[in-house]
Motif scaffolding. Structure first.
Motif, PDB file in Angstrom:
ATOM      1  N   ARG A 118      18.681 -19.409  28.653  1.00 50.48           N
ATOM      2  CA  ARG A 118      19.170 -19.036  29.984  1.00 50.48           C
ATOM      3  C   ARG A 118      20.516 -19.644  30.320  1.00 50.48           C
ATOM      4  NH1 ARG A 118      16.876 -16.462  33.496  1.00 50.48           N
ATOM      5  NH2 ARG A 118      15.176 -15.327  32.610  1.00 50.48           N
ATOM      6  N   ILE A 168      25.038  -1.020  28.092  1.00 46.36           N
ATOM      7  CA  ILE A 168      23.973  -1.882  28.597  1.00 46.36           C
ATOM      8  C   ILE A 168      23.918  -1.827  30.117  1.00 46.36           C
ATOM      9  CG2 ILE A 168      23.370  -4.293  28.942  1.00 46.36           C
ATOM     10  CD1 ILE A 168      24.314  -4.795  26.101  1.00 46.36           C
ATOM     11  N   ARG A 225      18.140 -12.075  42.323  1.00 47.31           N
ATOM     12  CA  ARG A 225      16.877 -12.364  41.655  1.00 47.31           C
ATOM     13  C   ARG A 225      15.990 -13.216  42.542  1.00 47.31           C
ATOM     14  NH1 ARG A 225      18.380 -15.514  37.139  1.00 47.31           N
ATOM     15  NH2 ARG A 225      17.886 -17.168  38.608  1.00 47.31           N
ATOM     16  N   ASN A 251      20.455  -4.434  22.227  1.00 45.90           N
ATOM     17  CA  ASN A 251      21.745  -4.989  22.617  1.00 45.90           C
ATOM     18  C   ASN A 251      22.354  -5.661  21.397  1.00 45.90           C
ATOM     19  OD1 ASN A 251      23.912  -6.431  23.583  1.00 45.90           O
ATOM     20  ND2 ASN A 251      22.634  -8.043  24.453  1.00 45.90           N
ATOM     21  N   ASN A 304      29.256 -13.058  25.622  1.00 42.83           N
ATOM     22  CA  ASN A 304      28.492 -13.869  26.577  1.00 42.83           C
ATOM     23  C   ASN A 304      28.236 -13.075  27.851  1.00 42.83           C
ATOM     24  OD1 ASN A 304      27.347 -16.238  27.692  1.00 42.83           O
ATOM     25  ND2 ASN A 304      29.249 -16.634  28.785  1.00 42.83           N
ATOM     26  N   GLU A 313      25.246  -9.529  19.397  1.00 45.03           N
ATOM     27  CA  GLU A 313      25.347 -10.576  18.377  1.00 45.03           C
ATOM     28  C   GLU A 313      25.800  -9.982  17.051  1.00 45.03           C
ATOM     29  OE1 GLU A 313      21.855 -12.945  17.791  1.00 45.03           O
ATOM     30  OE2 GLU A 313      22.935 -14.324  16.465  1.00 45.03           O
ATOM     31  N   ASP A 350      17.400  -8.003  33.158  1.00 47.62           N
ATOM     32  CA  ASP A 350      16.004  -8.056  32.719  1.00 47.62           C
ATOM     33  C   ASP A 350      15.141  -8.682  33.801  1.00 47.62           C
ATOM     34  OD1 ASP A 350      16.457  -6.912  30.333  1.00 47.62           O
ATOM     35  OD2 ASP A 350      15.796  -8.584  29.106  1.00 47.62           O
ATOM     36  N   ASP A 351      15.603  -9.797  34.318  1.00 46.02           N
ATOM     37  CA  ASP A 351      14.845 -10.515  35.330  1.00 46.02           C
ATOM     38  C   ASP A 351      14.643  -9.653  36.574  1.00 46.02           C
ATOM     39  OD1 ASP A 351      14.970 -12.559  33.568  1.00 46.02           O
ATOM     40  OD2 ASP A 351      16.421 -13.749  34.676  1.00 46.02           O
ATOM     41  N   GLN A 399      20.596  -0.578  32.007  1.00 44.69           N
ATOM     42  CA  GLN A 399      19.838  -1.511  32.820  1.00 44.69           C
ATOM     43  C   GLN A 399      19.843  -1.095  34.280  1.00 44.69           C
ATOM     44  OE1 GLN A 399      18.924  -5.077  32.036  1.00 44.69           O
ATOM     45  NE2 GLN A 399      19.792  -5.347  30.021  1.00 44.69           N
ATOM     46  N   TRP A 457      13.026 -17.566  37.438  1.00 44.09           N
ATOM     47  CA  TRP A 457      13.434 -16.558  38.412  1.00 44.09           C
ATOM     48  C   TRP A 457      13.668 -17.151  39.805  1.00 44.09           C
ATOM     49  CZ3 TRP A 457       9.268 -12.337  36.929  1.00 44.09           C
ATOM     50  CH2 TRP A 457       9.563 -11.865  35.655  1.00 44.09           C
ATOM     51  N   PHE A 464      23.749 -16.491  21.855  1.00 45.26           N
ATOM     52  CA  PHE A 464      22.877 -15.479  21.270  1.00 45.26           C
ATOM     53  C   PHE A 464      21.426 -15.931  21.146  1.00 45.26           C
ATOM     54  CE2 PHE A 464      27.091 -14.323  19.438  1.00 45.26           C
ATOM     55  CZ  PHE A 464      27.226 -13.158  20.161  1.00 45.26           C
ATOM     56  N   ARG A 488      29.041 -11.009  14.937  1.00 43.17           N
ATOM     57  CA  ARG A 488      28.998 -11.568  13.575  1.00 43.17           C
ATOM     58  C   ARG A 488      29.819 -10.708  12.609  1.00 43.17           C
ATOM     59  NH1 ARG A 488      26.912 -16.203  14.362  1.00 43.17           N
ATOM     60  NH2 ARG A 488      24.979 -16.377  15.534  1.00 43.17           N
ATOM     61  N   ASN A 520      25.442 -20.054  19.054  1.00 40.36           N
ATOM     62  CA  ASN A 520      23.980 -20.111  19.121  1.00 40.36           C
ATOM     63  C   ASN A 520      23.504 -20.086  20.566  1.00 40.36           C
ATOM     64  OD1 ASN A 520      23.700 -20.137  16.395  1.00 40.36           O
ATOM     65  ND2 ASN A 520      23.736 -22.370  16.238  1.00 40.36           N
ATOM     66  N   GLN A 522      20.029 -11.202  32.941  1.00 44.95           N
ATOM     67  CA  GLN A 522      19.830 -11.235  34.381  1.00 44.95           C
ATOM     68  C   GLN A 522      19.233  -9.926  34.868  1.00 44.95           C
ATOM     69  OE1 GLN A 522      21.542 -13.436  36.922  1.00 44.95           O
ATOM     70  NE2 GLN A 522      22.801 -14.713  35.642  1.00 44.95           N
ATOM     71  N   GLN A 553      25.519 -10.665  27.165  1.00 45.04           N
ATOM     72  CA  GLN A 553      24.213 -11.326  27.074  1.00 45.04           C
ATOM     73  C   GLN A 553      23.684 -11.690  28.459  1.00 45.04           C
ATOM     74  OE1 GLN A 553      23.981 -10.337  23.903  1.00 45.04           O
ATOM     75  NE2 GLN A 553      22.687 -12.105  23.559  1.00 45.04           N
ATOM     76  N   ILE A 554      24.583 -12.235  29.290  1.00 46.19           N
ATOM     77  CA  ILE A 554      24.173 -12.642  30.636  1.00 46.19           C
ATOM     78  C   ILE A 554      23.740 -11.431  31.441  1.00 46.19           C
ATOM     79  CG2 ILE A 554      25.107 -13.429  32.825  1.00 46.19           C
ATOM     80  CD1 ILE A 554      26.805 -15.387  31.242  1.00 46.19           C
ATOM     81  N   THR A 555      24.546 -10.373  31.363  1.00 52.17           N
ATOM     82  CA  THR A 555      24.217  -9.152  32.101  1.00 52.17           C
ATOM     83  C   THR A 555      22.828  -8.677  31.716  1.00 52.17           C
ATOM     84  OG1 THR A 555      26.538  -8.579  32.093  1.00 52.17           O
ATOM     85  CG2 THR A 555      24.999  -6.812  32.570  1.00 52.17           C
ATOM     86  N   VAL A 556      22.575  -8.629  30.418  1.00 55.19           N
ATOM     87  CA  VAL A 556      21.278  -8.175  29.931  1.00 55.19           C
ATOM     88  C   VAL A 556      20.171  -9.060  30.454  1.00 55.19           C
ATOM     89  CG1 VAL A 556      19.852  -7.976  27.871  1.00 55.19           C
ATOM     90  CG2 VAL A 556      22.192  -7.132  27.853  1.00 55.19           C
ATOM     91  N   ASN A 595      23.843 -12.400  40.586  1.00 51.72           N
ATOM     92  CA  ASN A 595      22.547 -11.952  40.113  1.00 51.72           C
ATOM     93  C   ASN A 595      21.485 -12.992  40.401  1.00 51.72           C
ATOM     94  OD1 ASN A 595      23.005  -9.405  39.284  1.00 51.72           O
ATOM     95  ND2 ASN A 595      23.541  -9.955  37.184  1.00 51.72           N
ATOM     96  N   THR A 645      29.132 -12.822  38.107  1.00 51.11           N
ATOM     97  CA  THR A 645      27.965 -12.020  37.756  1.00 51.11           C
ATOM     98  C   THR A 645      26.717 -12.879  37.770  1.00 51.11           C
ATOM     99  OG1 THR A 645      29.380 -10.657  36.376  1.00 51.11           O
ATOM    100  CG2 THR A 645      27.024 -10.496  35.984  1.00 51.11           C
ATOM    101  N   VAL A 646      26.812 -14.029  37.134  1.00 49.26           N
ATOM    102  CA  VAL A 646      25.669 -14.930  37.061  1.00 49.26           C
ATOM    103  C   VAL A 646      25.239 -15.344  38.461  1.00 49.26           C
ATOM    104  CG1 VAL A 646      24.958 -17.243  36.391  1.00 49.26           C
ATOM    105  CG2 VAL A 646      26.222 -15.811  34.796  1.00 49.26           C
ATOM    106  N   ASN A 695      24.575 -20.343  30.477  1.00 48.11           N
ATOM    107  CA  ASN A 695      25.792 -19.552  30.558  1.00 48.11           C
ATOM    108  C   ASN A 695      26.946 -20.438  30.132  1.00 48.11           C
ATOM    109  OD1 ASN A 695      28.080 -18.128  31.227  1.00 48.11           O
ATOM    110  ND2 ASN A 695      27.897 -18.598  33.407  1.00 48.11           N
TER     111      ASN A 695
END
Lengths: 323, 323, 323, 323, 323
Positions: free
Chosen positions: C176, E255, A264, E178, C251, E181, C261-262, E259, A322, C172, E185, C169, C259, C254-257, A260, A256-257, C178
């Protein structure tokens, strides 16, 4: 096919060729036992053995057709054991299974190999060089075979381990490969392997605990060792399975990374190119009153502005991560 | 509907037609037993049987309405067994289940079939040709039926296995199909199948261990074999289930890769086309002072530059793996 | 290599250097016992020990080659224990394992260290300063060693815990990175650690329940404490494993979101730029009758319209959450 | 609130209204028992019952406040049972739970309903029409209630099953819906349902095995049947849970495919449109020497080329599966 | 720090201040017992208690340093219990744990609190108002404390439940958040909570079954109730854990949908805008022979065509669900 047929007397192999009928007669004598090795025998070949040793027809059927799960069964005065041998074909990343079926009586042990089963020749040679051990009777032979089969799990296990590490590197190396299929196939091998090894844990435990009079007490501690080895194999396979499930997920994240990232970057290029295109469009308009058009340095100025904008965008996209 | 009703005397079927009332009388004689086969009987048809053999009303209710989970229950001097038969409809990739319910007494065995249950006719014929076995009483019949039912699991299992391999190929072939639904439906079949087979493991183990006096000791070893077969089926199904879960995940990875590949390629085309468009835009500007516009070879030069840029971009994208 | 060899008499170490042969003789006396410590011994070094204490060859083999899973085995009058030590290398996020193998007899204890095993020197010193405890015989030494090994699990566990929090951390924080690989590697360490610690739970429970006469009753309660500690370690590791599986999934989310987003933002920029480009295109058309083109303020008006449209789009995209 | 209070004598309900105090007195007579039904009773209403039947205060507290998990507890000469009733609200796809708490003594049975519990009126009527059964004492009443409660699980289970099939169709139909929320909510209902049903499996097994003298031996076989039914419910719920987890994953795959399809198609349109735009740009350049511009059929030729290129691209994209 | 020290005689607290030494003396009398409450005591404070009541050093060490897992241990004539208290900090969505350690002897009970443990003052007051109960000796005090601790799990559990519902709403509300997190938690808190509560299930079961003579038979039924409560807590936590895993997956689906919706819409805008741009490009070409350019209404016609095309595209995209 009968591969080898021998009489052991006080732990030593009797000289000379022994045919089945000699074996039947001689193994009844005190302290003697017969070890008859077969390879994918036919029903006919088994016939006289079955009658002579009074083997249970179900066990005989299993021995001829194979494809059993590993097990240990007790029939009156006979113990019947099925083992799965495993060999790892590294080139195809496939575990090849064979089968060894063993009939254990007081004065005989019959071993039947099917498929790619590890040859028992070395086991026999090793045993024959240790009469002390062979004196413990057919139970010692049983241990030697089970021990060898389980020992042979180790290279297969290591082969899988090496391939799992390779696949980890593939996933995390940043390269463009998608090893989803390889991960999946490895998982299938791990599951198959576990189905071959795990059912043996409990029978070897029972052998170690001395539930069977046929196995000499001295030999029991050795079965404990085999049992331990099997548990280790089983735990390792369970852990491989868990890891492969995680790699499959991690692989998805990596792909995915990576993908994308590509989209991008290409989109960013399009966006950067779109800006000078827009400006060019503006100065391509046909208004009568566009003062810039008459400026002597209008053209180079606009080119400069275009370049500057591209540079600014490039830096901005770069900073935003980006590009 | 009563399908067949026979008296076995010393392992041999008595000649001539036997009606229910003959059966009640004759089966009480020493060494005799009755085997009465029914297909989806009504309450009325069961009535005289229930009174004659003193069958427990709960078991009778189960036998008439079916839809039980496989089980073995003991009522005083009767054992009641429920089996699920399985047949794989390859065209629809669906496992069809039937039900066989068996009442086992000292001198009778009643078999009740429901739905798509494998016919018991062949079982009866096979048994009747082996009086030696039939002499062991109704327990031998019970074994023959359970054995047949469990044997019939194998083709169903193989059918599922073949379809799983097909689906693996679909996922990893690189084609454009998304077999998510097929994977899901196979998983549901595997779960259903396991719910039909797994509950039998424990009862057959109890039969093999000889907890029931109704089953002749000679027959017990055969139940051990059935039990073994069932465990193999159960382990295979568990393994299928695990594999199907992994395929579903791998499928997602494959789809993601394939689809992103497409989007990436299309975006790359747009990006390549955008560059000559930008250049054309620049030379479409209406500045009075654009020296290139007056060059004799300005136009072909620009075309060449455009082509060259496209080629460079194409090679760059190719190398970056974007095309 | 023999590291230390001592005779304890009534809980006190006998003065002076003791060689193996003194040890063999003196440990037989009432209330005495020998403690012989070795580091990766060779077969030759073990030879006299094996003969003197009648050690089982399988245990000796294990002690020389190591790489066993933790276990406790009973051989006639000897108990054989295998422990895995764990040390966390924080820089590499890797748990390093060592191995300690212990032979426990009535009047001797042999300890064999392999690899990165925690030195036993401090254990010996601590024990020698507490003759009261040492008087309970070699069982007290066994407890001290097991206790130390298990205590040393705590820092390793904490190290893993700290790294898991770091990785949380990372996932979340909105950054950037991964950390899929890091999460995966931590999970592998957790699985490995658990394979080293979990098999000890059951043997320490048996020691605490007093199944072994070799262990003084007073010492048993202390093994209960060790057992408790081990269960805590095991439960913590299971919980880490579960958490790491969840982090891997989180993770991905988070990455999907991040990326997407970009890509969304870049696409929005392209869309905004496309609108003035279109307008410019319109006024770049060469129709003879386009009244706007002759307006004195046509050009600035169009520029204003373009700006206004961009602003409107920008606000619209902003509100839709696309920018 | 006391809903009904009756004395049963030899399996028949005594005529006339019976108040609590009559009940206390009459139930002590041989062969008699009292059945007192309550609905959400207050502490005060329970007071005299508690004193008269010597009910344990903990059980009374449970009976008044409800919200227990299903259980069976034994207090001296009383058995206390908590059941959860389940009703499926198909419109909201929610399982509604009620609670029935039962005190069972030698000569009394107290039933307490809370919330949406199935009314026991029909149970009472059915029982009163079968004096043969009622003669087995309060244990028969207990069975009738438990049987009813468990029977009422079936429609709830079926309701869930139907909704799961609906959701499967939604996921795989190719439509644009994303039933993730519905899947999740169904899973929660399945988990809740299982928490209500599963804890009853073990108590009914104990009742079937006849651990409680209060339950007449004749009634035990009936509890076996209830137990069987419960296991079926439990297995079905487990299977639903597994399926719902798989649907959630399959849904993600379907959504990903569908959405990417859309983006791919739109991108392909953009790419096709970009090509004629580029060509138009080229002929919009202001070079003095562009021979094509002066051709009489230059314009229609270019239009034709544009159309042809679009057609070619369209076919190419179609073949690549991008459109 | 010693918080309270009292002697109970026949269920009543003796008047007047009691210091430790009075307590030691008086508790030995028949029917008396001492209850000494401490808060994070130092080793020195524990010293005389340890000597007087002959407490095992391991238990004392635990009581001083805390950080144990919940457990129940038996040392000769003393029972040692460790409890974890739980309080939910809703503002931070964190479960705060405290620890209560209890030494229970025939004539004494020592309670040691650590951290955020619920104060025991109310427990003491409630008990002192019920001499009937207190007469059952220190076992009754033990029950009262365990009961309170387990009761205090309920609000924590409810707090978690409320937050899980909130997070469900966040995921399925269609908003842009999203909560990965937050879900993660919460899962960690659920796992931690379960590690605090689950290990108590088995000890309370043992207390309920009356394995300990120190606990008065009357009190046992009350421990059954506590055990039941604990199982409920444990099952609820397991169910939360399962739900949170599903929410994490459902969140990913939500998500992804949201997206991709955005990207699709933006792409559609770009595609719509591209079409008039292309047309404008065409009429911007500089061919000499373009008849449309000289038409009087050429310009407005083209504008109309552009608008019409945009409208058609818009409707088409709308119908395809792309906008």
């Amino acid at each position: 096919m009968i591969v080898d047929c021998a009489i052991y007397e006080d732990g030593r192999r009797r000289d000379g060729r022994v045919d089945l009928h000699d074996a039947y007669r001689q193994c009844r004598q005190d302290g003697n036992f017969a070890w008859i090795g077969m390879y994918e025998p036919t029903e006919e070949e088994f016939d006289s053995l079955q009658r002579e040793f009074d083997l249970h027809p179900l066990a005989v059927e299993d021995a001829i057709h194979a494809h059993q799960r590993p097990k240990l069964e007790v029939f009156d005065e006979m113990v019947f054991i099925v083992l799965k041998t495993a060999r790892y074909e590294d080139s195809e990343e496939v575990v090849q299974f064979g089968e060894i079926l063993i009939f254990l009586g007081e004065d005989y042990i019959l071993t039947v190999r099917h498929g790619e089963a590890s040859a028992l020749k070395q086991v026999r040679e090793a045993l024959e060089s240790d009469p002390e051990l062979l004196r413990h009777g057919p139970g010692a032979v049983l241990h030697a075979i089970v021990d060898r089969v389980v020992d042979d799990y180790s290279p297969a296990l290591q082969g899988l381990g090496v391939d799992i590490e390779e696949v980890e590197n593939q996933v995390f190396s940043g390269g463009r490969s998608n090893p989803a299929e390889r991960i999946y196939r490895l998982k299938r091998e791990v599951l198959d392997f576990n189905r071959a090894a795990a059912p043996l844990v409990e029978p070897t435990d029972r052998l170690a605990k001395g539930h069977y009079a046929l196995v000499h007490p001295e030999v029991r501690a050795y079965f404990r060792d085999v049992n331990d080895h099997l548990i280790r194999v089983h735990e390792q396979l369970e852990s491989y399975r868990d890891l492969l499930t995680s790699i499959l997920q991690a692989n998805l994240a990596q792909i995915t990374v990576r993908q994308n990232d590509d989209v991008r970057r290409i989109s960013a290029i399009v966006a950067i190119v779109a800006v000078p295109t827009m400006i060019a469009g503006i100065y391509g308009m046909n208004f009568e009153h566009m003062p810039e058009l008459t400026w002597t340095f209008g053209y180079p100025l606009v080119l400069a502005v275009m370049l500057a904008l591209c540079a600014v965008l490039y830096r901005f996209f770069r900073r935003a991560g980006w590009l």
